[in-house]
Design a protein around this motif. Structure first.
Motif, short mmCIF file in Angstrom:
data_model
loop_
_atom_site.label_atom_id
_atom_site.label_comp_id
_atom_site.label_asym_id
_atom_site.label_seq_id
_atom_site.Cartn_x
_atom_site.Cartn_y
_atom_site.Cartn_z
N ALA A 249 -50.79 49.82 -41.24
CA ALA A 249 -51.18 50.17 -42.98
C ALA A 249 -50.37 48.97 -43.64
CB ALA A 249 -50.90 51.77 -43.25
N GLU A 250 -51.14 48.56 -44.59
CA GLU A 250 -50.47 47.69 -45.69
C GLU A 250 -49.70 48.42 -46.55
OE1 GLU A 250 -53.51 45.34 -47.66
OE2 GLU A 250 -54.52 44.98 -45.85
N ARG A 251 -49.85 49.88 -46.89
CA ARG A 251 -49.08 50.30 -48.18
C ARG A 251 -49.09 51.70 -47.63
NH1 ARG A 251 -50.57 50.99 -54.50
NH2 ARG A 251 -48.46 51.40 -55.13
N ASP A 252 -47.82 52.30 -48.42
CA ASP A 252 -47.73 53.83 -48.22
C ASP A 252 -48.93 54.48 -48.54
OD1 ASP A 252 -45.15 52.94 -47.35
OD2 ASP A 252 -44.34 53.52 -49.24
N ALA A 253 -49.31 55.57 -47.97
CA ALA A 253 -50.14 56.46 -48.61
C ALA A 253 -49.41 57.62 -49.18
CB ALA A 253 -51.11 56.94 -47.62
N TYR A 254 -49.98 58.78 -49.83
CA TYR A 254 -49.27 59.95 -50.10
C TYR A 254 -50.33 61.31 -50.03
CZ TYR A 254 -51.37 59.22 -54.90
OH TYR A 254 -52.15 59.01 -56.02
N TYR A 255 -49.62 62.13 -49.72
CA TYR A 255 -50.39 63.71 -50.01
C TYR A 255 -50.06 64.23 -51.40
CZ TYR A 255 -52.03 64.17 -45.29
OH TYR A 255 -52.57 63.93 -44.03
N GLY A 256 -50.87 64.96 -52.04
CA GLY A 256 -50.70 65.84 -53.21
C GLY A 256 -50.36 67.09 -52.68
N LEU A 257 -49.62 67.63 -53.44
CA LEU A 257 -48.76 68.88 -52.98
C LEU A 257 -49.11 69.92 -53.99
CD1 LEU A 257 -45.09 67.67 -52.35
CD2 LEU A 257 -46.97 67.67 -50.58
N THR A 258 -48.79 71.17 -53.76
CA THR A 258 -48.87 72.22 -54.55
C THR A 258 -47.71 72.21 -55.74
OG1 THR A 258 -47.67 73.72 -53.39
CG2 THR A 258 -49.97 73.82 -52.82
N ARG A 259 -47.95 72.90 -56.85
CA ARG A 259 -47.00 73.15 -57.89
C ARG A 259 -45.83 74.27 -57.57
NH1 ARG A 259 -47.30 69.43 -61.59
NH2 ARG A 259 -49.13 68.59 -62.32
N SER A 260 -46.42 75.03 -56.68
CA SER A 260 -45.36 76.31 -56.49
C SER A 260 -44.61 75.69 -55.33
CB SER A 260 -46.33 77.31 -55.69
OG SER A 260 -47.12 76.94 -54.75
N HIS A 261 -43.54 76.38 -55.18
CA HIS A 261 -42.28 76.18 -54.15
C HIS A 261 -42.43 77.36 -53.28
CE1 HIS A 261 -40.43 72.86 -56.34
NE2 HIS A 261 -40.81 73.24 -57.36
N PRO A 262 -42.05 77.05 -51.75
CA PRO A 262 -41.81 75.65 -51.32
C PRO A 262 -43.32 74.80 -51.36
CG PRO A 262 -41.88 77.30 -49.50
CD PRO A 262 -42.08 78.21 -50.91
N ARG A 263 -43.30 73.70 -51.90
CA ARG A 263 -44.29 72.68 -51.86
C ARG A 263 -45.11 72.76 -50.74
NH1 ARG A 263 -44.18 71.35 -57.09
NH2 ARG A 263 -42.49 70.52 -58.08
N THR A 264 -46.15 72.44 -50.64
CA THR A 264 -46.89 72.20 -49.27
C THR A 264 -48.29 71.33 -49.78
OG1 THR A 264 -48.11 73.24 -47.26
CG2 THR A 264 -48.96 74.16 -49.72
N ALA A 265 -48.42 70.43 -48.51
CA ALA A 265 -49.38 69.31 -48.75
C ALA A 265 -50.72 70.06 -48.76
CB ALA A 265 -49.16 68.27 -47.73
N ILE A 266 -51.81 69.40 -49.76
CA ILE A 266 -53.00 70.00 -49.72
C ILE A 266 -53.68 68.97 -48.69
CG2 ILE A 266 -55.21 70.46 -50.91
CD1 ILE A 266 -52.68 71.92 -51.50
N GLY A 267 -53.68 69.43 -47.16
CA GLY A 267 -54.25 68.48 -46.16
C GLY A 267 -55.81 68.81 -46.06
N ALA A 268 -56.19 69.59 -46.82
CA ALA A 268 -57.84 69.83 -46.97
C ALA A 268 -58.23 68.79 -47.98
CB ALA A 268 -58.10 71.15 -47.17
N GLY A 269 -57.63 68.39 -48.91
CA GLY A 269 -58.22 67.57 -49.73
C GLY A 269 -57.47 66.74 -50.69
N ALA A 270 -56.20 66.19 -50.71
CA ALA A 270 -55.48 65.17 -51.41
C ALA A 270 -54.93 64.15 -50.75
CB ALA A 270 -54.28 66.48 -52.06
#
Length: 393
Positions: A249-270
């Protein structure tokens, strides 16, 4: 200086406030051309780091002055981009970039695009890698083998295969209409700090396991949590170590996370990535799971993603959860033998990762539709992408 002004309490029947409607506002045109390329400004994120060695994509540009037939008209690719609000468009043939353009106001080769439910197909790739490495034993394993907190819920008894094919039998028809659908409550929890896992654990069973397709963001989200439990790594860390660093890959990607803690990645859509790097994922699938001379996925896993012989997942058999030109398998939308077993990842607002192994073509199309789903624009897009694949085939 602290204000002591009291905000009036919201009464039942009051119209939603701007804050309550913020997710709707940022998803609508023209704002979404900006928000879909700057999601890291709007929500917490976790980086998916690229590796030390970038594997360049060879540039072999050629004019694509072809036309496709839609609505009794011959239309060009420029028409497609205008009519379907394309923001990024990359075409690979035999692994080389033969066509690339960025009609979006804020898009370019280094811009990371919000991919929405196309993230589900990336999760499928990661599950396939975990299976190849032995971190996950089998798709016949049950959810509760990895997440005991789902014992006693509607997901108790479902297998990973059921989640991958969205045949868990959990939940109703996923709809963005109204404000109190399960998916809307999930969205609000993600954005406002609610308990996302509690919402999914509360969803009822609505059908038998393994007998019908019902498109489900929740099935895909649970898959991401299973992967994290199986590997002991966050979704972003595992994606970095096992996928992003290996496809060059040329560039880092990223996942969006929940605002609640502990944060969790939205693997279904972010999941957010550049169009070029997403094309590298498509290339992995077109090459039967091999990248840079190394096998990351089994060839069987890739074949599983191209289609299945289960009748309720066949093209045209998905019912209210899918358009009649699609089938489904392994978190990918399938297109059937008439398209040489081509398949595509999809995200709302017009995100595509189209793979045609027979033509050796991969196409990425990112878009900024005004609404989540648009059957006419989807059908036109698939018609155009098939025409491009046929051109090279």
């Amino acid at each position: 200086m602290t204000s002591t002004t009291q905000q009036p309490a919201v009464q039942a029947g009051d119209p939603p406030s701007w804050w309550d409607r913020r997710s709707d506002l940022v998803m609508r045109r023209p704002f979404n051309e900006f928000t879909f390329t700057h999601m890291n400004w709007l929500m917490p994120t976790e980086r998916v780091a690229r590796g030390p060695a970038v594997r360049p994509l060879i540039a072999a540009p050629e004019p694509l002055d072809l036309t496709y037939r839609f609505d009794d008209r011959d239309l060009s690719l420029a028409d497609l981009h205008r009519r379907t609000f394309t923001t990024a468009f990359v075409v690979l043939h035999r692994g080389a970039i033969v066509h690339e353009c960025y009609p979006g106001m804020f898009a370019g080769p280094h811009t990371r695009m919000q991919l929405f439910s196309l993230s589900k197909s990336v999760t499928s790739v990661l599950i396939g890698i975990a299976l190849a490495e032995g971190a996950i034993g089998s798709v016949k394993d049950q959810v509760t083998d990895y997440r005991r907190d789902f014992a006693g819920t509607a997901y108790d008894g479902t297998t990973l295969a059921d989640l991958l094919d969205m045949t868990s039998g959990v939940g109703d028809l996923e709809t963005w209409d109204g404000t109190d659908s399960a998916i809307r409550r999930f969205e609000r929890a993600v954005l406002s700090g609610g308990d996302v896992a509690a919402i999914i654990r509360s969803v009822p069973r609505t059908g038998p396991i393994g007998e019908r397709f019902n498109y489900s963001t929740f099935d895909a989200q649970v898959l991401g949590w299973v992967l994290e439990a199986a590997t002991g790594r966050s979704l972003a860390a595992y994606a970095s170590e096992r996928l992003w660093s290996r496809i060059g890959a040329e560039r880092d990607a990223y996942y969006g996370l929940t605002r609640s803690h502990p944060r969790t990645a939205i693997g279904a859509g972010a999941f957010n990535a550049t169009a070029r790097d997403l094309a590298r994922v498509g290339r992995l699938m077109a090459d039967d799971g091999v990248a840079g001379g190394h096998r990351l996925l089994s060839a069987e896993w890739v074949r599983r993603s191209r289609g299945t012989d289960l009748p309720h997942l066949a093209v045209g058999a998905l019912g209210a959860s899918g358009y009649d030109h699609y089938g489904y398998a392994n978190q990918w939308w399938t297109l059937g033998e008439s398209c040489f077993h081509a398949f595509t990842g999809l995200g709302v607002h017009g995100q595509y990762l189209f793979v045609d192994p027979a033509a050796d073509v991969v196409i990425v199309k990112c878009s900024a539709w005004a609404c989540e789903d648009d059957e006419a624009r989807d059908r036109e897009t698939i018609t155009a992408l098939r025409r491009i694949a046929d051109h090279f085939a």
